[in-house]
Design an enzyme around this catalytic site. Structure first.
Site, PDB file in Angstrom:
ATOM      1  N   ASP A 365       8.638   0.950  11.307  1.00 36.95           N
ATOM      2  CA  ASP A 365       9.011  -0.390  10.876  1.00 36.95           C
ATOM      3  C   ASP A 365       9.949  -1.095  11.727  1.00 36.95           C
ATOM      4  OD1 ASP A 365       9.278  -2.267   8.980  1.00 36.95           O
ATOM      5  OD2 ASP A 365       9.911  -0.657   7.295  1.00 36.95           O
ATOM      6  N   ARG A 441      11.446  -2.142  -3.354  1.00 38.35           N
ATOM      7  CA  ARG A 441      12.039  -2.426  -2.211  1.00 38.35           C
ATOM      8  C   ARG A 441      12.329  -3.809  -1.585  1.00 38.35           C
ATOM      9  NH1 ARG A 441      10.270   0.374   3.570  1.00 38.35           N
ATOM     10  NH2 ARG A 441      12.325   0.925   4.349  1.00 38.35           N
ATOM     11  N   LYS A 474       0.184   4.138  11.687  1.00 34.77           N
ATOM     12  CA  LYS A 474       0.838   4.668  10.489  1.00 34.77           C
ATOM     13  C   LYS A 474       0.779   3.503   9.230  1.00 34.77           C
ATOM     14  CE  LYS A 474       5.274   6.611   8.960  1.00 34.77           C
ATOM     15  NZ  LYS A 474       6.736   6.662   9.120  1.00 34.77           N
ATOM     16  N   ASP A 476       1.548   2.681   5.889  1.00 36.25           N
ATOM     17  CA  ASP A 476       2.355   2.617   5.053  1.00 36.25           C
ATOM     18  C   ASP A 476       2.330   2.032   3.675  1.00 36.25           C
ATOM     19  OD1 ASP A 476       4.628   3.858   3.735  1.00 36.25           O
ATOM     20  OD2 ASP A 476       6.127   3.357   5.509  1.00 36.25           O
ATOM     21  N   MET A 477       2.879   2.197   2.650  1.00 33.20           N
ATOM     22  CA  MET A 477       2.792   1.346   1.329  1.00 33.20           C
ATOM     23  C   MET A 477       4.045   1.944   0.390  1.00 33.20           C
ATOM     24  SD  MET A 477       2.105   0.815  -1.842  1.00 33.20           S
ATOM     25  CE  MET A 477       0.925   0.394  -2.849  1.00 33.20           C
ATOM     26  N   CYS A 524       0.671   7.037   4.391  1.00 35.79           N
ATOM     27  CA  CYS A 524       1.978   7.040   4.165  1.00 35.79           C
ATOM     28  C   CYS A 524       2.179   6.297   2.981  1.00 35.79           C
ATOM     29  CB  CYS A 524       2.822   6.786   5.298  1.00 35.79           C
ATOM     30  SG  CYS A 524       4.606   6.732   4.950  1.00 35.79           S
ATOM     31  N   GLY A 527       6.665   8.381   2.254  1.00 39.14           N
ATOM     32  CA  GLY A 527       6.487   9.730   2.699  1.00 39.14           C
ATOM     33  C   GLY A 527       5.170  10.031   1.828  1.00 39.14           C
ATOM     34  N   ASP A 532      -3.751  12.179  -1.443  1.00 38.03           N
ATOM     35  CA  ASP A 532      -4.847  12.536  -2.293  1.00 38.03           C
ATOM     36  C   ASP A 532      -6.013  12.333  -1.294  1.00 38.03           C
ATOM     37  OD1 ASP A 532      -6.131   9.615  -2.364  1.00 38.03           O
ATOM     38  OD2 ASP A 532      -4.125   8.935  -3.005  1.00 38.03           O
ATOM     39  N   ASP A 546       9.217  11.891   2.663  1.00 42.55           N
ATOM     40  CA  ASP A 546      10.488  11.212   3.463  1.00 42.55           C
ATOM     41  C   ASP A 546      11.354  12.086   3.737  1.00 42.55           C
ATOM     42  OD1 ASP A 546       9.290   8.666   4.262  1.00 42.55           O
ATOM     43  OD2 ASP A 546      10.111   7.684   2.724  1.00 42.55           O
ATOM     44  N   GLU A 612      19.412  22.327  23.475  1.00 40.27           N
ATOM     45  CA  GLU A 612      18.495  21.977  22.617  1.00 40.27           C
ATOM     46  C   GLU A 612      17.039  21.590  22.951  1.00 40.27           C
ATOM     47  OE1 GLU A 612      21.386  21.016  18.701  1.00 40.27           O
ATOM     48  OE2 GLU A 612      21.382  19.776  20.509  1.00 40.27           O
TER      49      GLU A 612
HETATM   50  C1  GLA Z   1       8.740   4.594   4.128  1.00 38.88           C
HETATM   51  C2  GLA Z   1       8.160   5.437   5.185  1.00 38.88           C
HETATM   52  C3  GLA Z   1       8.968   5.988   6.414  1.00 38.88           C
HETATM   53  C4  GLA Z   1       9.361   4.930   6.971  1.00 38.88           C
HETATM   54  C5  GLA Z   1       9.735   3.727   6.285  1.00 38.88           C
HETATM   55  C6  GLA Z   1       9.758   2.534   7.089  1.00 38.88           C
HETATM   56  O1  GLA Z   1       9.719   5.064   3.767  1.00 38.88           O
HETATM   57  O2  GLA Z   1       7.872   6.747   4.341  1.00 38.88           O
HETATM   58  O3  GLA Z   1       8.524   7.128   7.054  1.00 38.88           O
HETATM   59  O4  GLA Z   1       8.146   4.450   7.958  1.00 38.88           O
HETATM   60  O5  GLA Z   1       8.886   3.430   5.161  1.00 38.88           O
HETATM   61  O6  GLA Z   1      10.428   1.452   6.278  1.00 38.88           O
END
Ligand code: GLA
Length: 726
Positions: A365, A441, A474, A476-477, A524, A527, A532, A546, A612
């Site tokens: 994002d 949000r 990715k 997302d929603m 996504c 998270g 489904d 997340d 690491e």
């Molecule tokens: C959601 C996603 C995260 C990230 C944020 C960005 O919460 O699950 O992984 O991509 O949005 O805003």
């Protein structure tokens, strides 16, 4: 033949299971059996008790023991004498609501049916058969076509229903469930998966009460809070023994699964679109298609049931280049930078990642519009040149030059009020005229029930994906949906909007999948809020949660594993102290937990010590070595993290020659014996050699005496053991 029909008894046989039903002398379709093969007609189990206040259909005459209220029904109508939960209910043109479904005819075909506009299990002509049973209402011209897909080798049955209005007047559908499963006898419990944001799919096993229990979502998404997959288990069922049935709905919107234990201790399970946010005007001649349910059962415990679901989802649900192949190990910048990055910063992260062997840089994002916080910018899918001065092409070119692939985050379904798109098209946001919308949000949703909006998004995304070398998306929603109203439908059809939204989403994903078959789509929703089987048809992996805390993740991934394959589970190593919980687990533990998924990193690798960094590059190498086994091996849960103080899991290759055991012991304890862990799924006769110690065991010993875990120190200490057949 997988499906046989004799004397109106329909037997659907898979390799190890039998599903059976019968159209009886009144044309009532009774469910007879779902379980192990019996080579028998199971109609002798039908019982006709004389139960007060359970009436009889008129055509049964004086047979007062014949009641729709007591028989196991294959697809229950409503308002016609069965007082349990209906599978379907509707309002006829005259306002009446009864629906009494009787057998009309059946059709049998090769291959697996598909469903217009909806995701469905797919299979080759030789891999599956389709049975359609047509039921009709006794009085109206409403038909219900029950569809069954029989995947013999996979031990899976699919179900779906189509409602057809052959009458003159429109009918209003109030509820159309995809599944109705009546189980007459036994002592049952059910497992469902509840949770919240940052804590999805917490497995909960409960006895069945008399009355109705449910697992459902009215959020417009399948949700963090409940998952559209449930199990019914005999009380004595364990991971390895006993009978259980699993059902998973291929749908990403509001859903409902209800389990009812009736007056006779019989169990009915229904599942489908949630009726609370659904109604559908079905005009004369129109059909309504319910989403699909995937069913399987096991008489050898839940492990086998899960493996059957993993198999069918990998081989018959996920599609495209990445359905079965290994996924790139990725690094995502979200937890490393949140919104605060520029090209230089992303290149630094990618540069370090490429040195450590990571395959792909995912830019999350914040790369577009005026997106410097989560209050603005959604909808403006053009590059933010303050952050990326040479645009996407410049950045991608530099990342590709490092030998890395590039992936990009989108949230296509949402819009910020602070955006160019909203200023130009406020009417495309989901809100009710005359009411202030709920913000989630800070954002609103776009009206995907409107084909114009779907077209717009398609063209915008196609342009970006077409013009840039983007190999991963990715998707997302980030909110629950309410304020359902769309200008695209008349007033008497507003109840259709939530389902039409999902149809619009699927249409958009389908077009993009078709145009960009090489792109890996990862789903996504904050998270795993839309994790489904429907989304997995378009996106073979989904960001699981997340919550990247390794300890918490063992619980989330445990619940997820009941239905969904490990390859579907996006899982990353993040920084410590963990950003969600403040807990600090070792890099070893974080690595091992993330390896039980589609693996990646989500931190600034430049902040790690040299030691690491070496450990990261060793983890990436190890994961690559195990990836084939992790994706294709049989997955076993070896402990219940809610009860055993540890999470342990294993993969055993199909030929049983390789075994990878991993896990985390939650709390360190002084002066104690080492834990013993029983393995499972091995060849009892064979000998296995542990890679680290060289010790030889028989499979029988490992499955009964178990293996001793190494000495572990500290809380959340992880272990890993690799064994091969000697
Ligand atoms: C959601 C996603 C995260 C990230 C944020 C960005 O919460 O699950 O992984 O991509 O949005 O805003």
């Amino acid at each position: 033949m997988a499906v046989s029909v004799k004397n109106n008894v329909f037997s659907l046989e898979t390799q190890n299971t039998l599903y059976q039903m019968k159209a009886d002398e009144f044309g009532v379709l009774c469910h007879l059996w779902y379980g192990a093969k019996t080579d028998c007609c199971m109609d002798y189990l039908l019982d006709y008790p004389d139960v007060g206040f359970s009436g009889s259909p008129y055509d049964a005459g004086n047979r007062r023991t014949y009641s729709l209220d007591t028989l196991p029904l294959e697809y229950a109508g409503s308002g016609a004498g069965d007082f349990r939960i209906p599978a379907v209910s509707l309002t006829h043109g005259d306002g009446s609501m009864a629906l009494d479904l009787r057998f009309q005819e059946y059709r049998l075909g090769k291959g697996k049916y598909s469903i217009p506009g909806l995701p469905a299990v797919y299979a080759g002509e030789e891999e599956a058969q389709t049975l359609e049973i047509v039921l009709k209402d006794v009085a109206s011209k409403v038909q219900v076509v029950l569809k069954y897909g029989v995947l013999e080798a996979a031990d899976v049955i699919t179900r779906s229903a189509v409602i057809i209005n052959h009458g003159k007047d429109a009918v209003i559908l109030n509820r159309v469930h995809s599944l109705c499963l009546d189980i007459p006898g036994g002592d049952w419990e059910w497992v469902h998966f509840h949770g919240r944001h940052n804590m999805e799919r917490q497995a909960e096993r409960m006895p069945l009460i008399h009355g109705i229990q449910e697992s459902a979502s009215t959020r417009g998404t399948s949700s963090h809070q409940q998952n559209p997959a449930v199990l019914l288990c005999e009380k004595t069922c364990t991971e390895q023994t006993g009978f259980c049935v699993g059902v998973a709905l291929m749908y990403s919107g509001s859903f409902q699964a209800q389990v009812e234990r009736d007056q006779l201790n019989q169990v009915r399970l229904v599942m489908g679109i949630h009726p609370a946010t659904f109604s559908w005007k079905l005009a004369s001649g129109e059909s309504f298609y319910a989403p699909e349910v995937i069913l399987s059962c096991s008489d050898r415990g839940t492990a086998l049931l899960s493996q059957r679901f993993h198999h069918v989802i990998r081989h018959h649900v996920c599609r495209g280049k990445y359905a079965l192949s290994s996924r790139p190990v990725l690094i995502n910048n979200w937890e490393a930078t949140y919104f605060h990055f520029d090209e230089q910063k992303i290149l630094e992260i990618a540069g370090q990642a490429s040195k450590l062997g990571i395959d792909m840089m995912v830019l999350d994002d914040g790369w577009f519009g005026e997106r410097d916080t989560d209050c603005s910018g959604l909808g403006d899918w053009f590059v933010n040149e303050n952050k990326l001065k040479d645009g996407l092409q410049g950045l991608i070119g530099r990342i590709n030059a490092m030998g890395m692939k590039f992936g990009l985050w989108f949230e296509p379904e949402a819009v910020s009020e602070e955006s160019r798109l909203y200023r130009e098209h406020p009417e495309w946001a989901v809100q009710i005229p005359g009411r202030k919308p709920v913000r989630g949000r800070y954002q609103l949703m776009l009206d995907l029930s409107n084909p114009q909006v779907v077209d717009y998004l398609y063209h915008v995304l196609r342009k970006i994906l077409g013009e840039n070398h983007i190999e991963y998306v990715k998707w997302d929603m980030n909110r629950s949906i309410c304020d359902w109203y769309t200008a695209a439908l008349p007033g008497d059809r507003q109840g259709e909007m939530p389902h039409r939204y999902i149809l619009g989403l699927y249409e958009l994903l389908e077009r993009l999948n078709r145009d960009f078959p090489e792109v890996l789509f990862e789903g996504c929703s904050g998270g795993g809020g839309r994790f489904d089987a429907g989304m997995l048809y378009y996106c073979p992996q989904i960001w699981c949660s997340d919550d990247t805390d390794a300890h918490e993740r063992t619980f989330i991934q445990y619940g997820t594993s009941f239905f969904y394959p490990v390859s579907a589970v996006g899982s990353h190593v993040s920084a410590v102290p963990n950003h969600q919980t403040g807990r600090s687990a070792s890099l070893k533990t974080r690595g091992i937990v993330a390896m039980a998924g589609s693996f990646g990193y989500e931190l600034d690798l430049n902040c790690l010590t040299e030691e690491e960094k070496e450990e990261v590059s060793e983890q990436v190498r190890r994961y690559r070595g195990y990836q084939e086994l992790i994706y294709n091996g049989n997955y076993y849960r070896l402990s219940n993290p809610f009860a055993d103080g540890m999470a342990a899991w294993a993969w055993v290759s199909a030929d049983r020659k390789q075994v990878l055991v991993q896990g985390v012991v939650f709390r360190a304890a002084p002066n104690t014996l080492r834990r013993r862990l029983r393995l499972t799924g091995l060849d009892g006769q064979a000998e296995y050699k542990a890679a680290d110690s060289g010790q030889i065991y028989t499979g029988a010993a490992l499955m009964t005496g178990g293996i001793l875990l190494p000495w572990l120190s500290g809380d959340d200490a992880a272990f890993e053991m690799y064994l091969t057949m000697a």
